[in-house]
Design an enzyme around this catalytic site. Sequence first.
Site, mmCIF file in Angstrom:
data_model
loop_
_atom_site.group_PDB
_atom_site.id
_atom_site.type_symbol
_atom_site.label_atom_id
_atom_site.label_comp_id
_atom_site.label_asym_id
_atom_site.label_seq_id
_atom_site.Cartn_x
_atom_site.Cartn_y
_atom_site.Cartn_z
ATOM 1 N N GLY A 1 1.520 -43.604 -4.692
ATOM 2 C CA GLY A 1 0.139 -43.174 -4.935
ATOM 3 C C GLY A 1 -0.630 -44.280 -5.643
ATOM 4 O O GLY A 1 -0.330 -44.591 -6.797
ATOM 5 N N GLY B 1 -0.265 -38.325 -21.863
ATOM 6 C CA GLY B 1 -0.890 -38.665 -23.142
ATOM 7 C C GLY B 1 -2.351 -38.948 -22.923
ATOM 8 O O GLY B 1 -2.879 -38.769 -21.820
ATOM 9 N N LYS C 1 -4.822 -29.049 -20.464
ATOM 10 C CA LYS C 1 -6.000 -29.646 -21.127
ATOM 11 C C LYS C 1 -7.089 -29.942 -20.109
ATOM 12 O O LYS C 1 -8.270 -30.028 -20.475
ATOM 13 C CB LYS C 1 -5.618 -30.878 -21.947
ATOM 14 C CG LYS C 1 -5.029 -32.051 -21.177
ATOM 15 C CD LYS C 1 -6.051 -33.006 -20.605
ATOM 16 C CE LYS C 1 -5.423 -33.931 -19.596
ATOM 17 N NZ LYS C 1 -6.364 -34.798 -18.905
ATOM 18 N N THR D 1 -9.762 -36.431 -23.267
ATOM 19 C CA THR D 1 -10.302 -35.887 -22.020
ATOM 20 C C THR D 1 -11.577 -35.083 -22.252
ATOM 21 O O THR D 1 -12.503 -35.147 -21.444
ATOM 22 C CB THR D 1 -9.238 -35.013 -21.312
ATOM 23 O OG1 THR D 1 -8.000 -35.728 -21.297
ATOM 24 C CG2 THR D 1 -9.625 -34.695 -19.887
ATOM 25 N N ARG E 1 -12.515 -37.244 -15.109
ATOM 26 C CA ARG E 1 -13.053 -36.567 -13.932
ATOM 27 C C ARG E 1 -13.230 -35.078 -14.195
ATOM 28 O O ARG E 1 -14.149 -34.452 -13.701
ATOM 29 C CB ARG E 1 -12.153 -36.776 -12.700
ATOM 30 C CG ARG E 1 -12.227 -38.128 -12.033
ATOM 31 C CD ARG E 1 -11.320 -39.151 -12.660
ATOM 32 N NE ARG E 1 -9.964 -38.714 -12.871
ATOM 33 C CZ ARG E 1 -8.953 -39.007 -12.058
ATOM 34 N NH1 ARG E 1 -9.140 -39.729 -10.997
ATOM 35 N NH2 ARG E 1 -7.733 -38.616 -12.345
ATOM 36 N N VAL F 1 -9.544 -37.118 -8.146
ATOM 37 C CA VAL F 1 -9.138 -35.719 -8.222
ATOM 38 C C VAL F 1 -9.411 -35.125 -9.613
ATOM 39 O O VAL F 1 -9.073 -35.739 -10.627
ATOM 40 C CB VAL F 1 -7.639 -35.582 -7.817
ATOM 41 C CG1 VAL F 1 -6.715 -36.351 -8.760
ATOM 42 C CG2 VAL F 1 -7.212 -34.130 -7.757
ATOM 43 N N GLU G 1 -8.014 -32.403 -11.456
ATOM 44 C CA GLU G 1 -6.851 -31.515 -11.327
ATOM 45 C C GLU G 1 -7.081 -30.135 -11.918
ATOM 46 O O GLU G 1 -6.468 -29.153 -11.505
ATOM 47 C CB GLU G 1 -5.629 -32.140 -12.015
ATOM 48 C CG GLU G 1 -5.105 -33.421 -11.388
ATOM 49 C CD GLU G 1 -4.285 -33.181 -10.129
ATOM 50 O OE1 GLU G 1 -4.431 -32.131 -9.484
ATOM 51 O OE2 GLU G 1 -3.503 -34.085 -9.782
#
Length: 332
Positions: A8, A137, A192, A249, A256, A280, A282
Amino acid sequence: MSKITVLGAGAWGTAFGQVLADAGNDVTMWAIEPDIVEDIRDRRRNEARLPVVEQLPANMTATGDRAEAVADAQIIIVAIAAQFARVALAEFKGLIPADAIVVSLMKGIERGTNKRMDEVVRETLDLPADRFAAVSGPNLSKEIAQRHPAATVVACESIDNARKIAEACTTDYFKAFVTTDVIGLEMCGSLKNVVALAVGMARGAGYGENTAAMIETRGLAELTALGQAAGADPKTFAGLAGVGDLIATCGSPLSRNYTFGANLGKGLSVQEATEASNGVAEGVPTTDAVVALGKELGVPTPLAYAMSRVLSEGISCSEMLTQLFGRDITEE
Ligand SMILES: NC(=O)C1=CN([C@@H]2O[C@H](COP(=O)(O)OP(=O)(O)OC[C@H]3O[C@@H](n4cnc5c(N)ncnc54)[C@H](O)[C@@H]3O)[C@@H](O)[C@H]2O)C=CC1
Ligand SMILES: O=C(CO)COP(=O)(O)O
């Protein structure tokens, strides 16, 4: 020094590949997209997924051939969008060297089965627990691609193998801690993202620090409760992979998931936010899986449920927050 293969070549797969190459390993990227393979192999670039890197390290190459990619690899990293991990990895079954350690960078729960990525990877490749590791992380790919100092956590039931992976990705700007709490690490990384969607949505709708802190704190309580019910060590949630990743995040437009939520908060539809997403998010498919997992484990998941109503019914941010907290007086 090891031969390491990364399956990937998205933003994180490529940035982590660069970390591994910087640590002195020979890195082979495998990607399903022939143009990305060609870009990495012939121009040492990944213009499509990680344009911020002007030149990838010389000890990093790429192939589109599955058997060639994994032949002789001591470590195989999986960095594929979580919902496609099972179908993508099935094509590698029988090709993985018998002693290779397989490492997941993915942060998601599989929709339909409610399985974590450690379960999906191990099931698909028929892998014993000591040959599976997860890395998670506060690791926003664009920052790490620019070699900004950062740290992560490697989890494996075999602490010796966790140490091997940590050593393989240690550089002067990237530090890896080790743990045996695979379930905790997987739950932190996946859940998260759902919290980041909600915080992003609140920010996009114009709310400030109080609202963000409320969602993050209640989100942390929700993911800790669900993680513990699944068998995780509560300490993991207070560390880099838990609170650490939540801070990164939920606080960055580089995420994202945060950006997807912010776009919803600004009034975009789910379809429009999906089209605007650079990679993506998620948390979107994982939200429903978290609600289902909560039901399975008997743990209330008010935040994931409120976000699932945003994603399926298009409720507004203020409706989402009302749904989340209700009017009952409850203990914290
Ligand atoms: N970008 C980031 O900052 C971080 C991402 N992660 C996680 O790492 C995972 C990958 O993320 P990114 O590389 O950033 O995503 P991306 O959106 O840039 O790339 C996704 C990758 O999945 C591959 N893929 C999708 N369907 C496939 C299929 N059927 N067969 C083969 N390959 C397929 C794509 O080709 C692409 O390489 C996600 O689970 C994400 O949550 C974890 C930490 C940081
Ligand atoms: O997991 C991440 C940071 O640790 C990346 O977050 P996004 O997938 O939301 O970009």
